[in-house]
Each structure stands twice: as C-alpha cells, then as structure tokens.
Design a protein around this motif. Structure first.
Motif, PDB file in Angstrom:
ATOM      1  N   ASN A 151      19.171  37.817  12.368  1.00 31.05           N
ATOM      2  CA  ASN A 151      17.963  37.643  13.044  1.00 31.05           C
ATOM      3  C   ASN A 151      18.173  37.955  14.533  1.00 31.05           C
ATOM      4  N   TRP A 152      19.218  37.555  15.130  1.00 34.72           N
ATOM      5  CA  TRP A 152      19.492  37.724  16.335  1.00 34.72           C
ATOM      6  C   TRP A 152      20.067  39.121  16.462  1.00 34.72           C
ATOM      7  N   LEU A 153      20.588  39.904  15.657  1.00 33.77           N
ATOM      8  CA  LEU A 153      20.886  41.459  15.687  1.00 33.77           C
ATOM      9  C   LEU A 153      19.436  41.897  15.791  1.00 33.77           C
ATOM     10  N   TRP A 154      18.531  41.680  14.889  1.00 37.53           N
ATOM     11  CA  TRP A 154      17.143  42.188  14.681  1.00 37.53           C
ATOM     12  C   TRP A 154      16.339  42.017  16.016  1.00 37.53           C
ATOM     13  N   ASN A 155      16.507  41.036  16.682  1.00 39.60           N
ATOM     14  CA  ASN A 155      15.917  40.929  18.038  1.00 39.60           C
ATOM     15  C   ASN A 155      16.462  41.569  18.846  1.00 39.60           C
ATOM     16  N   LYS A 156      17.799  42.059  18.799  1.00 45.42           N
ATOM     17  CA  LYS A 156      18.529  42.990  19.924  1.00 45.42           C
ATOM     18  C   LYS A 156      18.314  44.500  19.684  1.00 45.42           C
ATOM     19  N   GLY A 157      17.282  44.766  18.469  1.00 44.47           N
ATOM     20  CA  GLY A 157      16.943  46.043  18.206  1.00 44.47           C
ATOM     21  C   GLY A 157      17.866  46.621  17.084  1.00 44.47           C
ATOM     22  N   ILE A 158      18.610  45.950  16.436  1.00 44.65           N
ATOM     23  CA  ILE A 158      19.264  46.460  15.476  1.00 44.65           C
ATOM     24  C   ILE A 158      18.555  45.835  13.974  1.00 44.65           C
ATOM     25  N   LYS A 159      17.395  46.819  13.566  1.00 50.91           N
ATOM     26  CA  LYS A 159      16.189  46.572  12.652  1.00 50.91           C
ATOM     27  C   LYS A 159      16.864  47.191  11.187  1.00 50.91           C
ATOM     28  N   LEU A 160      18.249  47.575  10.955  1.00 48.32           N
ATOM     29  CA  LEU A 160      18.560  47.764   9.549  1.00 48.32           C
ATOM     30  C   LEU A 160      18.205  46.619   8.526  1.00 48.32           C
ATOM     31  N   GLY A 161      17.697  46.859   7.251  1.00 50.70           N
ATOM     32  CA  GLY A 161      17.155  45.886   6.364  1.00 50.70           C
ATOM     33  C   GLY A 161      16.149  44.910   6.779  1.00 50.70           C
ATOM     34  N   GLU A 162      15.012  45.555   7.735  1.00 47.63           N
ATOM     35  CA  GLU A 162      14.253  44.499   8.473  1.00 47.63           C
ATOM     36  C   GLU A 162      13.308  44.217   7.062  1.00 47.63           C
ATOM     37  N   ASP A 163      12.918  44.848   6.260  1.00 49.01           N
ATOM     38  CA  ASP A 163      11.894  44.511   5.282  1.00 49.01           C
ATOM     39  C   ASP A 163      12.636  43.509   4.267  1.00 49.01           C
ATOM     40  N   ARG A 164      13.873  43.279   3.971  1.00 48.80           N
ATOM     41  CA  ARG A 164      14.572  42.295   3.127  1.00 48.80           C
ATOM     42  C   ARG A 164      14.808  41.012   3.937  1.00 48.80           C
ATOM     43  N   LEU A 165      14.944  41.175   5.474  1.00 49.40           N
ATOM     44  CA  LEU A 165      14.972  40.206   6.370  1.00 49.40           C
ATOM     45  C   LEU A 165      13.565  39.292   6.540  1.00 49.40           C
ATOM     46  N   ARG A 166      12.571  40.110   6.667  1.00 53.47           N
ATOM     47  CA  ARG A 166      11.437  39.782   6.724  1.00 53.47           C
ATOM     48  C   ARG A 166      10.913  38.918   5.366  1.00 53.47           C
ATOM     49  N   THR A 167      11.006  39.116   4.530  1.00 57.28           N
ATOM     50  CA  THR A 167      10.964  38.710   3.171  1.00 57.28           C
ATOM     51  C   THR A 167      11.834  37.431   3.012  1.00 57.28           C
ATOM     52  N   SER A 168      12.959  37.500   3.380  1.00 60.23           N
ATOM     53  CA  SER A 168      13.632  36.215   3.256  1.00 60.23           C
ATOM     54  C   SER A 168      13.190  35.167   4.274  1.00 60.23           C
ATOM     55  N   ASN A 169      12.968  35.582   5.697  1.00 60.69           N
ATOM     56  CA  ASN A 169      12.599  34.743   6.421  1.00 60.69           C
ATOM     57  C   ASN A 169      11.276  34.058   6.372  1.00 60.69           C
ATOM     58  N   THR A 170      10.328  34.975   5.633  1.00 57.28           N
ATOM     59  CA  THR A 170       9.207  34.225   5.371  1.00 57.28           C
ATOM     60  C   THR A 170       9.215  33.220   4.042  1.00 57.28           C
ATOM     61  N   GLU A 171       9.867  33.626   3.241  1.00 56.82           N
ATOM     62  CA  GLU A 171      10.308  32.547   1.987  1.00 56.82           C
ATOM     63  C   GLU A 171      10.875  31.280   2.445  1.00 56.82           C
ATOM     64  N   MET A 172      11.987  31.458   3.509  1.00 60.36           N
ATOM     65  CA  MET A 172      12.420  30.273   3.964  1.00 60.36           C
ATOM     66  C   MET A 172      11.288  29.251   4.915  1.00 60.36           C
ATOM     67  N   VAL A 173      10.289  30.121   5.634  1.00 60.99           N
ATOM     68  CA  VAL A 173       9.449  29.107   6.314  1.00 60.99           C
ATOM     69  C   VAL A 173       8.415  28.416   5.095  1.00 60.99           C
TER      70      VAL A 173
END
Length: 253
Positions: free
Chosen positions: A128-150
């Motif tokens: 997530n830190w890398l995503w926030n710094k602009g490295i968006k590789l795997g964004e959809d999977r990360l969004r799904t994982s983050n959402t499920e975590m919350v």
C-alpha cells in the motif's frame, strides 16, 4: 473556501470530537490539554483515542491503559460539564479478529474506533505504501484484498467509527459503505487526512443508511474540535448534512 460554502459552514457548530491523540501515542499534548481545548470550544464531550498497541512506532503501551483510564476519570471530575471518554484507534489487520486489539481488551475502552495505517505487520503495509507512491502494479488485487480486510474487521467487531476510509491505499468505498450501514458504523470525514474525499463521500452517501462523523484527528491540542473543512467537503459532495451525526445548526437544541 467559496463564500457561499463558508456562509453555510458558519451556520453550524461541532457537538463532539471522538478522534483525538495524546502523548500516550503520537500526540503532542496530554489528556487534559485536549479536554481543556474541547471545554474552551464548548464541545459536549470528547474522546481520547490513541493509536492501537500493534503499531510498531506509536501505538499505546498496553501497560498504560490503566493510567489512561485514571486520566479520563480525573478529567470527568475536574470538568463536570464535559463528558470525557476513553477510546482507541485500533489498527485494521488481516489476522485474528481483524484488529490489533484483543477481544478481552474491548472492555477497557468505552468504545472502539478503527482505521487502516502503515506501520504494522499483516496488512499489506509495503504494497500500500508503494501504491501511494505511484507504483500501481496489481492495483485491482490490492483493492480487493484491502476491502476484504476492512470488511472482515467491521463484521467481527463492534466498531463505532471507521476512521479516514480510503486513506493510504485503494479501497472499494461503496462495498465498505454497505457494510458500515449494516454494522451501524459511522464513516469518518477526517479534517487532518483529507479522507473521506468529496468523491468518496458521494459514493458512500448513495448507500442507504450510511451516516458520517467529522473528526479532527488532532495530534496537537490546538486542533481539537477542528471541523469546518469537513463540513465544506460534505457540502461540495452533496449529502444531507443531517447525516453527519456530530454537527448541529447554531441555536439548535
């Protein structure tokens, strides 16, 4: 701020601020510093909600919880017109009950608020830190994982407020809002972080039953009770301001 929006904002006042920090975690002031500021701003009550103990850098010390409670009780005696509560901003993680607060520790606090932060294991912190710094590789999977975590944390625990939804990574706000409505969890408009954004408020407001709360997320006593930018953001987003639970029009009983 646009004058028309400012004119509306000035009609409102904050009733309470439930997300403030002290020297017990990442804040700069004492419990009394925050309470005094809330008293001076005529708030009806305030919560001290320092960072959960799992945070590697500025979580509370579990051994200090008893001292925190003693401070809260002392403030309720010293400021009898104020209602001072002890909370904790638990950190959302993937394992266990989804929080860095143990089940048996819930009774130590008057209520629990929770949000996603960096600085812990087991919550895709680096990704997530890398995503926030602009490295968006795997964004959809990360969004799904983050959402499920919350969602997991919301469903497993009695969480009063989901703090700064959408901050620090990609999240499906609509899906999270639907679960917040089901679990009666307030979605926070945070005047420190910038989340929820106007767009996130719009998305969440489309979900029936979602309610919002404005918080200062004060890390210094002078910011306790800061709320005007949060109202302005909500005005621009468009939901009925009556869905924000801790503001009222001046003069309203």
């Amino acid at each position: 701020m646009d004058k028309d929006i400012m004119d509306i904002v000035e009609k409102y006042e904050l009733i309470y601020d439930l997300h403030t920090h002290t020297t017990y975690s990442h804040g700069k002031g004492s419990v009394e510093d925050n309470v005094r500021q809330a008293f001076n701003k005529n708030l009806e009550f305030i919560a001290i909600s320092d960072h959960g103990p799992g945070h590697l850098f500025y979580g509370i010390n579990r051994n200090e919880i008893v001292n925190m409670r003693n401070d809260i009780e002392r403030m309720n005696v010293k400021y009898p017109k104020m209602n001072v509560k002890l909370s904790v901003e638990a950190n959302i993680v993937k394992s266990g009950n989804g929080l860095d607060i143990r089940d048996e520790e819930f009774e130590e606090f008057d209520f629990i608020i929770a949000g996603y932060h960096y600085g812990l294991f087991g919550c895709s912190c680096i990704r997530n830190w890398l995503w926030n710094k602009g490295i968006k590789l795997g964004e959809d999977r990360l969004r799904t994982s983050n959402t499920e975590m919350v969602i997991n944390a919301l469903r497993k625990n009695d969480i009063a407020i989901l703090t700064h939804p959408g901050d620090k990574g990609p999240f499906d706000i609509k899906t999270i809002a639907e679960v917040c409505a089901q679990t009666d969890t307030l979605m926070e408009i945070n005047t420190w972080h910038g989340h929820m954004t106007e767009e996130e408020i719009k998305i969440a407001a489309d979900v029936e039953g979602v309610k919002f709360i404005i918080s200062s997320d004060a890390h210094t006593p002078d910011r306790v009770g800061d709320f005007k930018e949060g109202i302005a953001r909500a005005i621009r987003a468009g939901p009925d301001l009556k869905r924000i639970v801790n503001i009222k029009e001046k003069g309203e009983k």
